[in-house]
Design a protein around this motif. Structure first.
Motif, PDB file in Angstrom:
ATOM      1  N   ALA A 242     -61.247 -21.995  14.761  1.00 37.26           N
ATOM      2  CA  ALA A 242     -60.018 -21.325  14.338  1.00 37.26           C
ATOM      3  C   ALA A 242     -60.304 -20.267  13.280  1.00 37.26           C
ATOM      4  CB  ALA A 242     -59.043 -22.357  13.777  1.00 37.26           C
ATOM      5  N   ARG A 243     -61.535 -20.174  12.846  1.00 38.43           N
ATOM      6  CA  ARG A 243     -61.835 -19.437  11.623  1.00 38.43           C
ATOM      7  C   ARG A 243     -61.398 -17.975  11.637  1.00 38.43           C
ATOM      8  NH1 ARG A 243     -67.687 -18.294   9.342  1.00 38.43           N
ATOM      9  NH2 ARG A 243     -67.030 -17.035   7.538  1.00 38.43           N
ATOM     10  N   TRP A 245     -59.126 -16.562  13.536  1.00 40.00           N
ATOM     11  CA  TRP A 245     -57.844 -16.374  14.219  1.00 40.00           C
ATOM     12  C   TRP A 245     -56.655 -16.471  13.267  1.00 40.00           C
ATOM     13  CZ3 TRP A 245     -57.085 -16.198  19.745  1.00 40.00           C
ATOM     14  CH2 TRP A 245     -58.279 -16.224  20.484  1.00 40.00           C
ATOM     15  N   PHE A 246     -55.605 -15.739  13.613  1.00 37.57           N
ATOM     16  CA  PHE A 246     -54.298 -16.055  13.054  1.00 37.57           C
ATOM     17  C   PHE A 246     -53.934 -17.485  13.489  1.00 37.57           C
ATOM     18  CE2 PHE A 246     -53.493 -11.339  13.460  1.00 37.57           C
ATOM     19  CZ  PHE A 246     -53.517 -11.107  12.098  1.00 37.57           C
ATOM     20  N   MET A 247     -53.261 -18.208  12.618  1.00 34.64           N
ATOM     21  CA  MET A 247     -52.916 -19.585  12.976  1.00 34.64           C
ATOM     22  C   MET A 247     -52.081 -19.608  14.256  1.00 34.64           C
ATOM     23  SD  MET A 247     -51.514 -22.703  10.676  1.00 34.64           S
ATOM     24  CE  MET A 247     -49.796 -22.283  10.593  1.00 34.64           C
ATOM     25  N   GLU A 248     -51.131 -18.698  14.313  1.00 36.47           N
ATOM     26  CA  GLU A 248     -50.276 -18.625  15.494  1.00 36.47           C
ATOM     27  C   GLU A 248     -51.072 -18.253  16.752  1.00 36.47           C
ATOM     28  OE1 GLU A 248     -46.619 -16.285  14.840  1.00 36.47           O
ATOM     29  OE2 GLU A 248     -47.245 -15.184  16.622  1.00 36.47           O
ATOM     30  N   TYR A 293     -53.367  -9.308  21.539  1.00 40.09           N
ATOM     31  CA  TYR A 293     -53.554  -8.910  20.141  1.00 40.09           C
ATOM     32  C   TYR A 293     -54.229 -10.022  19.349  1.00 40.09           C
ATOM     33  CZ  TYR A 293     -52.541  -7.678  15.310  1.00 40.09           C
ATOM     34  OH  TYR A 293     -52.658  -7.399  13.981  1.00 40.09           O
ATOM     35  N   TYR A 294     -53.817 -11.254  19.620  1.00 39.51           N
ATOM     36  CA  TYR A 294     -54.431 -12.373  18.898  1.00 39.51           C
ATOM     37  C   TYR A 294     -55.951 -12.379  19.100  1.00 39.51           C
ATOM     38  CZ  TYR A 294     -49.685 -14.433  18.813  1.00 39.51           C
ATOM     39  OH  TYR A 294     -48.347 -14.688  18.630  1.00 39.51           O
ATOM     40  N   ASN A 375     -41.437  -7.698  16.024  1.00 34.53           N
ATOM     41  CA  ASN A 375     -42.378  -8.675  16.595  1.00 34.53           C
ATOM     42  C   ASN A 375     -43.352  -8.123  17.626  1.00 34.53           C
ATOM     43  OD1 ASN A 375     -41.835 -10.899  15.118  1.00 34.53           O
ATOM     44  ND2 ASN A 375     -40.564 -11.931  16.635  1.00 34.53           N
ATOM     45  N   TYR A 400     -45.974  -7.612  22.876  1.00 40.15           N
ATOM     46  CA  TYR A 400     -46.037  -8.810  22.038  1.00 40.15           C
ATOM     47  C   TYR A 400     -47.495  -9.249  21.863  1.00 40.15           C
ATOM     48  CZ  TYR A 400     -41.000  -9.409  22.135  1.00 40.15           C
ATOM     49  OH  TYR A 400     -39.648  -9.226  21.961  1.00 40.15           O
ATOM     50  N   PRO A 401     -47.772  -9.887  20.731  1.00 35.74           N
ATOM     51  CA  PRO A 401     -49.167 -10.246  20.436  1.00 35.74           C
ATOM     52  C   PRO A 401     -49.806 -11.189  21.452  1.00 35.74           C
ATOM     53  CG  PRO A 401     -47.783 -10.542  18.477  1.00 35.74           C
ATOM     54  CD  PRO A 401     -46.863 -10.197  19.607  1.00 35.74           C
TER      55      PRO A 401
ATOM     56  N   THR B  87     -58.013 -25.377   7.934  1.00 33.31           N
ATOM     57  CA  THR B  87     -58.967 -25.871   8.937  1.00 33.31           C
ATOM     58  C   THR B  87     -60.337 -26.104   8.313  1.00 33.31           C
ATOM     59  OG1 THR B  87     -59.580 -23.634   9.603  1.00 33.31           O
ATOM     60  CG2 THR B  87     -57.780 -24.677  10.794  1.00 33.31           C
ATOM     61  N   GLU B 248     -34.234  -8.782  21.181  1.00 34.66           N
ATOM     62  CA  GLU B 248     -34.739 -10.132  20.972  1.00 34.66           C
ATOM     63  C   GLU B 248     -33.815 -10.934  20.047  1.00 34.66           C
ATOM     64  OE1 GLU B 248     -39.002 -10.288  19.973  1.00 34.66           O
ATOM     65  OE2 GLU B 248     -38.343 -11.451  18.239  1.00 34.66           O
ATOM     66  N   LYS B 371     -53.990 -15.995   7.293  1.00 35.78           N
ATOM     67  CA  LYS B 371     -53.868 -16.295   8.714  1.00 35.78           C
ATOM     68  C   LYS B 371     -52.426 -16.311   9.220  1.00 35.78           C
ATOM     69  CE  LYS B 371     -54.334 -21.341   8.590  1.00 35.78           C
ATOM     70  NZ  LYS B 371     -55.316 -22.428   8.773  1.00 35.78           N
ATOM     71  N   VAL B 374     -49.022 -12.137  11.009  1.00 34.69           N
ATOM     72  CA  VAL B 374     -48.571 -11.619  12.300  1.00 34.69           C
ATOM     73  C   VAL B 374     -47.175 -12.162  12.577  1.00 34.69           C
ATOM     74  CG1 VAL B 374     -49.632 -13.510  13.645  1.00 34.69           C
ATOM     75  CG2 VAL B 374     -49.206 -11.311  14.730  1.00 34.69           C
ATOM     76  N   ASN B 375     -46.305 -11.305  13.038  1.00 38.09           N
ATOM     77  CA  ASN B 375     -44.980 -11.711  13.537  1.00 38.09           C
ATOM     78  C   ASN B 375     -44.008 -12.204  12.461  1.00 38.09           C
ATOM     79  OD1 ASN B 375     -45.106 -11.024  16.167  1.00 38.09           O
ATOM     80  ND2 ASN B 375     -45.484 -13.047  16.960  1.00 38.09           N
ATOM     81  N   TYR B 400     -40.452 -16.031   9.714  1.00 37.59           N
ATOM     82  CA  TYR B 400     -40.213 -15.483  11.047  1.00 37.59           C
ATOM     83  C   TYR B 400     -38.798 -14.918  11.125  1.00 37.59           C
ATOM     84  CZ  TYR B 400     -44.551 -17.415  12.853  1.00 37.59           C
ATOM     85  OH  TYR B 400     -45.870 -17.657  13.099  1.00 37.59           O
TER      86      TYR B 400
END
Lengths: 417, 417, 417, 417
Positions: A242-243, A245-248, A293-294, A375, A400-401, B87, B248, B371, B374-375, B400
């Protein structure tokens, strides 16, 4: 101040652009059978038949009905079926049910196209006081149709990908050979710069107004990230930890089991991908495509870099030319990992928000871009599926991402030291 | 360059801040029964008991374990239960199942808090070479706990709201009377400005680095939008038509049946709302609260204005003082619709993205903000539930666009003519 | 003809049954802390606190309010909170949100219980003309409460199972040793038989009327399927292939990743399971428990047998006695894989449908069983968590084919040759 | 004992049945355009093109491949695409994605049908030792295809119903006039009876073995419930209150907003419905159709009656003839509310479970019915869309209680006094 309808086209050029655009759409649909034109594989995608009808409705709704006395639609109910999202143009069919509409069938949609083409011919050939206004609307309608040309092929690819037989849209001939190009970075000094469209020639409302931004010094890579690069990321556990990455983003990747770009699979120790020309081995030195995008952002962090902002991208590519593309000549363009842009849409780190001073035009056409400004992320450039007339350094497309089905890739940037 | 741990606290002040912060958390939880502390009404919210334990774990994980020789946790498994999302600090329990953990119970969590408090006292009272580093970590831990203080009460309010009996957290005494204040706009000239934190005093990594932005001239309202304003929007069909909404946003509002801010209902021709003091009539001249970004943006368009960017907000409020708040003195602060900020979090039109040159600290604390970029949208200001130490003009909180359970409101801005 | 309220209790015995039943419920809840009593881990399960209140409401709603002049509820709103599904008794709280109600808290619920107990004492101690009617209602209320006693412990077990610490409800002492018993089958001749309750003693409406069925000759196993048996099924790929499964059952098993009974896990080459006494090694010769109907049916096919119908089960066990159980003496009963029934609920192959001539009583109590007679399967027998007074050969309990959290097992049957 | 393949057809009759069945399917699809044949409006329904191919694959898989030396399939991958649910026949495409397969297109599927027809002609025309076996398989394949003929038209109707233009499958000519017939009940004495198929002529495995049941005296209505009857139920609040409903049924009805049978709408004070002949006013004295089991059961309770068991239905209609139907002559049959059965499928109160002694055949054809025997309800009779060869008093069709898209109605029964 944004004009109520952006326009740059001389009235006498409108008919030519219209004819050229319509013919290109028809050519794109020509290899397809009626069954193919029904596919709707997700809510984000629409059937080819719907694209053919919706682009036609656009001229009818915004030009013929208000401007051409005596114009009669072949079926008043088409307005309900083929309006996409213009609430001010009336109610409309549910987007996720477009694939459940078999009638009008392809022949009837072709008749609808011909009916509107004839009326547009008549309108554009007549001398009128409002010819300037109409030319502006035609230009918008044609650019709108070009956007749908790209959606038509990407939606189709997505639809075909659910068929275990992996049918090819075009003959599955081998892709052009590409050569590895080492990555290098060019420095840009930044400062207080102007970005956005200057109003000469066509642009969408959201590319305007041209305005000042302050940009710190930065560096931009000479080419997009390639499949070879991406495989190194994958082999280094890029999708596992996960390091970076965005959490989402990591949550989406885990939920959906992403281990590689969309349409890829491993076969006999080699990566393959599903394309408009059917199953193909992944071309190592072509730009990676069909990444979200992620994923793009995670890749950039892993690579010790970042995605560019849209201002940086626009500044870096303002003076670059672009030539050739798939849709114009009916051939797949090489994706050479070259220094130019236009091979693949490039994710930027910029959310799609209005430019300072942005004000959408009055009326339903004000819904064109303005109501999507939340978004979503901006991509810049263009792809092998983008019409040449759509390629300009100020063009902002947005998705969208999590979306991957467009021709989406990335190019690295970094802060200048 | 961002320091690996932001800090501004003199070592000899750390113990005082720590004691003050811990005591305030305990005071917030004091009126609650064990049953109340179990409530988890959605994945976004956590049980009070979890907040009490998680904020404690933070000191244990990032200070006591690495820095205090011989420190022993009362239960090694707490690290799994009470890690939120770091993490790099190891695996953790599923966020949406925090409400399914009855043991350790409230008494055991209180013991855990006391155990860590004792160890922290011992650590902070000893002379050490790394006292500076530790002070920085304590400061971060305390600010972290203050954020959870606000979450604790907003999560609790959300949890209690599902109880048809509408139980009050505090005695349901009447809210202070507020007075209508006409809205007016103050002009700001903009230009090339610096925003972001200058490193004097505490700030989160995401408030840095201080950097230049170009801002066009703008105007900012003298007060947040009030309930009276909002009711006018509602009565003008604000929730019905799609015209002022992001597509949206309108889809979410329709799907979830939004017709008013969260916690409101109509009763005998009057609007009521559920608060920490139980059911209350809506105070017309208090700032509207519990509205999403989607609603805030639609309101602003309806009002012929827009939301400010976070740069505009920071510029406009750089020199304003703020005083008093609910958490410090245990009383509900008046929400007077006043010119100052700090009554309600104010949605900006800025997505939460890194500042130019942002680089998160190494190690798990680098996950603190980075992290999430985004969004989500930035809010500025602070609310009646925000600790005074958290209030500063550079503070960026982020949620959000659909979220409403925080103390979220808005203030209008517009382009200067 | 079914009586409007089934009854068999002499008025002077009602008070004793009531006192015994209430005390047993209290004893079951006694080891729990308030936090434990809040757990609701799925819509099918309810918090312990809710069970305590709902069983109390039942007497209040159906006895005290209509029969006791001057009775006053401690809170009129409890009727909304603690009605389960009786539409004729008025509106009620959403079932899946019972875990979101912290007030009334455990103390207040205990007060509610005491208030109703006192009123019931007074009512039952007074000489009345309708004492017979009331005795019938008390008997139903007590049997209702016994059903909730079993739900209370199975819901609790489910709730605790989401806690990674695996807390034990009772002290985790070792389970009794069990011995392997070879399986054998006893022949039953069938023919035209009568099944259903004869009206002597208490029975639910759905056990009546007693009626004729034609049953072909069959054989019934001497004991339930054991964990040892089940492991053989697992090791033979029982969960992998679809061959022995209903299509729907296999789809559920695949979707939810079933590889073993609920609450099992493998550890160091051994199977463990989570029980009311905490983590325990699986006792090989105890009846398998926590398997769904889908699994039970697949097992039976794999074993070359089938599940019995409920008529077969009732015929086979009509004359068997049953003794001892967990709830009465507060100890876990051995599950010896013995010839008797009552160790574990046994899935039958019979859907829960009305017996011929069934007619539910008038009024809200007619909703007790009648409105559930679709899509559920009958289980017969009883378990270590069933009150002794609930054990009789005609008792029909019913659950959905996918449910596993009750004490559910199976016994094999086959056609007689 | 059930034969491994049920059969009753003389070898020399197989070719005729085969030709007749295949021609009827082709005739049903003839009015459709390729676009229509792509529609898949829910997972329960399949595209017409898939039905055409799947019924063809059935002969190929179970007859040609194992029995005809040298048979070559036009495409080996069709086995994956067109296997429905036979796990023993290998892996298969996801059921809910059948509508996403545009290739093979309709022309290619027609070629596939012709290829298999030719091979079957050759096989059936050759003298063979296993002609008896093959005749049995052909008979099963043809009955299988008849079932799909009914699904083809009901799936198509469902698919077309999502088109706002409400296109008609056949010309929208007026329905035949029907006349009101008063309802009356005929008494049947019951007793120990035999039900199930006696093995003379074709029957599915699940209709066997013929076996004894005990049936109490009952009464059966002279005609199905009509639209006029149903409207009275609606006008009496049938859909509003929960009183007559299964709890689960009322939850589904509320969730999905049921207020009338599927495909109905109110227009100018009259009820209309969407049919294979397009929009039509509801014929008051025709049987109500497109109601779920939940609705049928609620109606019956409201009417003071009940649904019949399948044993009662079979006993009542054993000696009744049936004649005429839509599929044979290409015309819509009148639905006269007549005493005979066969106008509409009639929900029974019997879950679809195996008959005592049932044992499915070995091999993949044993999956035909056996693996569906959970959670579904039996319907008896037949409809205007049922092939005449499928109509017999022992035929058990089965659907889930919530399903409505088949030609489902009901007939009342009651206990004899």
């Amino acid at each position: 101040m944004i004009r109520s309808v952006p326009r740059s086209l001389a009235p006498n050029a409108a008919l030519g652009l219209f004819a050229r655009t319509r013919a290109r759409t028809d050519a794109l649909a020509a290899p397809l059978r009626p069954e193919d034109q029904m596919l709707q594989s997700m809510e984000d995608a629409s059937p080819v038949k719907w694209h053919l009808a919706h682009t036609t409705w656009f001229y009818e709704e915004f030009i013929l009905k208000p401007r051409m006395p005596g114009y009669v639609s072949p079926d008043d109910r088409f307005a309900f079926l083929f309006n996409s999202y213009y609430t001010q143009a009336g109610p409309r069919h549910a987007r996720d049910r477009r694939g459940l509409v078999s009638r009008p069938d392809c022949t009837e949609v072709a008749d609808y196209r011909a009916h509107v083409d004839d009326a547009m011919d008549a309108l554009l050939s007549s001398g009128r006081d409002d010819a300037d206004d109409i030319a502006g609307l035609v230009e918008l309608g044609c650019h709108h149709e070009m956007q749908h040309q790209e959606l038509l092929v990407t939606d189709l690819l997505h639809g075909l990908s659910f068929n275990p037989l992996l049918p090819a849209y075009r003959d599955p001939e081998p892709l052009p050979v590409t050569t590895e190009v080492p990555v290098s970075f060019a420095r840009h000094e930044g400062g207080t710069k102007r970005i956005g469209h200057d109003g000469k020639g066509f642009a969408y409302d959201c590319e305007q107004p041209r305005h000042k931004v302050f940009v710190a010094p930065f560096e931009m890579a000479n080419r997009p990230v390639t499949n070879r690069d991406w495989i190194a990321f994958m082999e280094d556990g890029g999708y596992t930890g996960a390091r970076h990455w965005f959490m989402e983003g990591h949550a989406v990747a885990s939920r959906d089991g992403w281990q590689h770009p969309l349409y890829w699979w491993a076969q006999d120790g080699e990566w393959w991908t599903f394309t408009l020309r059917g199953a193909q081995p992944v071309a190592l030195d072509a730009p990676v495509v069909h990444v979200s995008y992620y994923e793009a952002d995670a890749y950039a962090r892993w690579a010790g870099a970042r995605l560019p902002t849209e201002a940086e991208h626009e500044i870096a590519f303002r003076d670059h030319a672009i030539d050739g593309n798939f849709l114009d000549d009916g051939k797949l363009r090489p994706m050479p990992g070259s220094a130019v842009w236009g091979d693949v849409w490039e994710w930027t780190s910029s959310p799609f928000v209005p430019y300072p001073g942005f004000r959408p035009p009055e009326g339903p056409l004000g819904e064109y871009n303005g109501k999507f400004m939340v978004n979503q992320m901006v991509l810049r450039g263009g792809s092998c599926a983008t019409a040449r007339d759509q390629m300009r350094p100020t063009y902002r497309t947005f998705f969208y991402p999590h979306q991957r089905w467009q021709m989406m890739g990335l190019r690295l940037a970094r802060d200048a030291t």
